[in-house]
Design an enzyme around this catalytic site. Structure first.
Site, PDB file in Angstrom:
ATOM      1  CG  HIS A 136      44.541  42.073  75.026  1.00 44.19           C
ATOM      2  ND1 HIS A 136      43.911  43.231  75.396  1.00 44.19           N
ATOM      3  CD2 HIS A 136      44.003  41.091  75.797  1.00 44.19           C
ATOM      4  CE1 HIS A 136      43.035  42.965  76.358  1.00 44.19           C
ATOM      5  NE2 HIS A 136      43.072  41.666  76.617  1.00 44.19           N
ATOM      6  NE  ARG A 192      38.382  45.416  75.897  1.00 43.20           N
ATOM      7  CZ  ARG A 192      38.598  44.328  75.187  1.00 43.20           C
ATOM      8  NH1 ARG A 192      37.777  44.009  74.202  1.00 43.20           N
ATOM      9  NH2 ARG A 192      39.622  43.547  75.444  1.00 43.20           N
TER      10      ARG A 192
END
Lengths: 539, 185
Positions: free
Chosen positions: A318, A338
């Protein structure tokens, strides 16, 4: 130590650079980037498997060691032990195990054997959400295409189509089970689900419950399993070996009841393997976002009983694990940050990648910044900035509304994401491949089904955000349904661990040691004493 | 430490103290010089409920909730007196557990459900609950009823109907669908 920009200087550059963060990014050659900066591309340095169905294929050394391991169980251990039987045995009490158990228990009796407390798993830690093509601007075809491309066209197309097809119905099933999803504001009772966009996708398709989607899913599943009259739960009861009949069909498992310190033979018409992931193998010393139980137990069990693996050499890092402070290193900052517009900034104050590109691309881009001296160093921890303050300034309620986990971890660790950027670095997050299954959850070993992170073929070499929880639900339900079918005719041969005799012969033939034992269950792989203590049956 | 070296000992609130054989936990605690201002009321009558304690016995893994005045001290036992109000203080997430139970009991399921948004099902409120209400499980019940009774989103039902009718079939060879600019986030 790698060169990096010191934290105070990086903060100044971040402040100075904010004005130009909307500018277009330079072109990125993703193929070269991945080849040079993603750990999956270290294959030429990995050992090749010497035994088993995938012999000849390179795998990361930490995993190869488990796949080459011996069993702790011998015939003498299982003579005269306690025995249980059920129609279905589910190995693993996380998301996929609970989904499979609930589905099978609609018509047959189920035992769930969990190494830890029911529900203590990677599922409960999943933050981002679950993908399902429910929006009017979306389609099953679009979800399918995004998933295939996200996995660099290495996923099994039939499997992806099966998962995508089941998505909307999985959401309805979860709602009917009592799971809460975020909905759009408004008064209408049937108002739409709130949807956000995952990296590498072309439509807003992730539905969620804040940034605690896995927690909400797992506690609903756990509660439903707990009160189900046809499900018996065995906690603190890891599975240490599978049982086979004379034809090599899987007909149960050897469980280790840690409370009473005894082995339990459990006979079942079908065994569903749902042991989860492998993050605690900490490949190459990587930090991990994974639960302590993620030790690849199911891969070791399935492999030596003859189940083929697919893509088990591929892992997802990740992009945004906490890099500082060290005590939370590896824990996730959800991709939702994000999705909400937070950008990544290097030590020079510059953006360097499309934050919503596929995860492996973003990860490799961060690794490159750090490797080439543009990372940021704080107390010896190196990463890049996730610019949360800018996006919170635009949407002041963001943290309280959507990013509880980020806000809570920030509070506990003296970081206010509303005013200072979070130092992040890639963290070992997910095993993309695993035990090969078909669309019914059937492995290559008769009687042995599998679901969830332990399986392979669905995500190719890169998984999209939100497709893990969907995988868990889809293939959990499919395996659960398959397990209710009548089992094929038994060979009549003796039930036991005959497969281990063959396996040990193969290990000896390949010159492999017999004193490496798997599954490791609790210990980290570099801790042989703790490993044996956990794996060996107690008197 | 009270008593001589041969006396059996247990640990109360982090301190290892000796006790007389046959003493209750609360007696051992008082004799060791702990202040009686919390956790000690009726001292053995078993009626006041002030001496709630969490107990782990030697060699055991289970944490039990007991009244310390009704429970014999045992060698090696580890005891923590709960000196705070147990309702909300039992929650490491600081959720409004007590109010949620009141809401649920009055039929106000929606606020009762919402109170458990951040519940991690650690079961501490259930362990600590003197009424054996199992607050977090009650909270999950309220959540599941609320979610299960909610009207499904219209667009989800439309999509499910389309799938049933076959108008959402997947072509395995179509893997490149560019983003529709009108739907970009």
């Amino acid at each position: 130590m790698t060169d990096a920009v010191a934290y105070p200087e990086a903060l100044d550059r971040w402040r100075a650079g904010r004005a130009r963060h909307h500018e277009p990014l330079p072109h990125l050659d993703t193929a070269t980037l991945l080849a040079q900066h993603h750990r999956d591309h270290d294959r030429d340095r990995w050992p090749t498997l010497l035994v088993g169905p995938n012999a000849g294929e390179p795998h990361p050394p930490e995993l190869a060691r488990l796949l080459h391991a011996n069993s702790a169980i011998h015939d003498a251990d299982i003579a005269g032990t306690t025995e249980l039987s059920s129609d279905v045995l589910v190995v693993g009490g996380g998301g996929a195990g609970c989904v499979a158990a609930l589905t099978a228990a609609e018509s047959v009796d189920v035992i769930v054997a969990s190494k830890l407390r029911l529900g203590d798993s990677n599922t409960v830690m999943a933050e981002g959400g679950i993908q399902a093509a429910v929006g009017p601007d979306d389609s099953l075809q679009r979800h399918y295409a995004d998933t295939i491309r996200g996995g660099h066209d290495t996923a099994d197309r039939e499997m992806v189509a099966a998962m995508v097809h089941d998505g909307p119905d999985a959401i309805r099933w979860l709602m009917d089970l009592g799971m809460t999803f975020d909905r759009e504001e408004g008064a209408a009772a049937d108002r739409p689900l709130r949807r956000s966009r995952a990296g590498g996708t072309t439509a807003a398709r992730v539905v969620s419950f804040g940034d605690a989607t896995g927690l909400e899913m797992m506690r609903v599943l756990r509660e439903a399993v707990r009160i189900h009259p046809r499900i018996r739960i065995l906690e603190r009861t890891p599975t240490v070996e599978l049982l086979t009949d004379g034809n090599g069909r899987c007909v149960g498992a050897v469980l280790h009841d840690l409370e009473r310190r005894r082995l339990v033979l459990t006979h079942a018409h079908h065994v569903i393997l749902a042991t989860g992931g492998a993050g605690q193998l900490r490949l190459g010393g990587s930090p991990t976002s994974n639960h302590l139980g993620a030790t690849a137990d199911g891969l070791a069990l399935a492999y030596r009983v003859g189940a083929r693996l697919t893509g088990a050499d591929s892992f997802q890092y990740h992009p945004t694990g906490w890099a500082w402070p060290a005590r939370v290193a590896g824990h996730l900052v959800s991709e939702a940050a994000r999705s909400a517009g937070a950008v990544l900034v290097n030590g020079l104050g510059d953006r360097f990648v499309d934050e919503l590109a596929a995860r492996d691309v973003v990860t490799a881009a961060i690794a490159r910044e750090c490797a080439e001296g543009r990372g940021i160093e704080r107390d010896g921890c190196i990463g890049v900035f996730l610019d949360t303050p800018t996006v919170v300034a635009r949407d002041p309620k963001l943290l309280a509304r959507d990013l509880h986990t980020l806000a809570r971890l920030g509070r506990r660790n003296g970081v206010d994401p509303a005013t200072e950027p979070v130092l992040v670095a890639p963290t070992l997050h997910y095993q993309n491949g695993g035990v090969a299954i078909d669309a019914d959850g059937q492995t290559t070993v008769e009687g042995l089904l599998a679901a969830g992170e332990v399986t392979g073929g669905i995500h190719g070499s890169n998984r999209l955000m939100g497709n893990a929880l969907l995988d868990v639900c889809t293939f959990g339900r499919r395996a659960g349904r398959t397990a209710t079918r009548p089992a094929g005719p038994r060979s009549g041969g003796p039930v036991g661990i005959e497969h281990l005799r063959r396996w040990r012969r193969a290990l000896i033939g390949a010159g492999l040691p017999l004193d490496e034992v798997a599954p490791i269950l609790f210990a980290l792989p570099d801790d042989p004493i703790a490993r044996r203590a956990a794996a060996e049956p107690q008197p | 430490m009270a008593g001589d070296a041969t006396d059996p000992a247990l640990t109360i609130d982090g301190r290892t103290v000796a006790f007389r054989a046959g003493a209750s936990i609360i007696q051992a605690r008082l004799e060791a010089g702990f202040s009686p201002d919390v956790g000690a009321g009726c001292v053995g009558h078993g009626s006041c409920g002030s001496c709630r304690a969490m107990v782990r016995r030697t060699g055991g893994r289970e944490v039990e909730m007991v009244l310390a005045c009704e429970t014999d001290a045992e060698p090696g036992m580890v005891v923590s007196l709960l000196s705070l109000q147990v309702d909300d203080a039992a929650c490491p997430r600081n959720l409004s557990v007590h109010q949620a139970v009141v809401d649920a009991a009055a039929g106000r399921l929606s606020p009762a459900a919402a109170a458990f948004d951040e519940c991690v099902m650690c079961d501490l409120c259930t362990v600590a609950c003197p009424e054996q209400i199992d607050p977090n499980h009650l909270g999950m019940f309220a959540r599941r009823v609320r979610a299960g009774a909610a009207t499904h989103p219209a667009e989800l039902l439309v999509r499910l109907r389309d799938i049933e009718r076959g108008s959402q079939a997947i072509d395995l060879d179509v893997v490149d669908l560019p983003a529709d600019p009108s739907t970009a986030p």
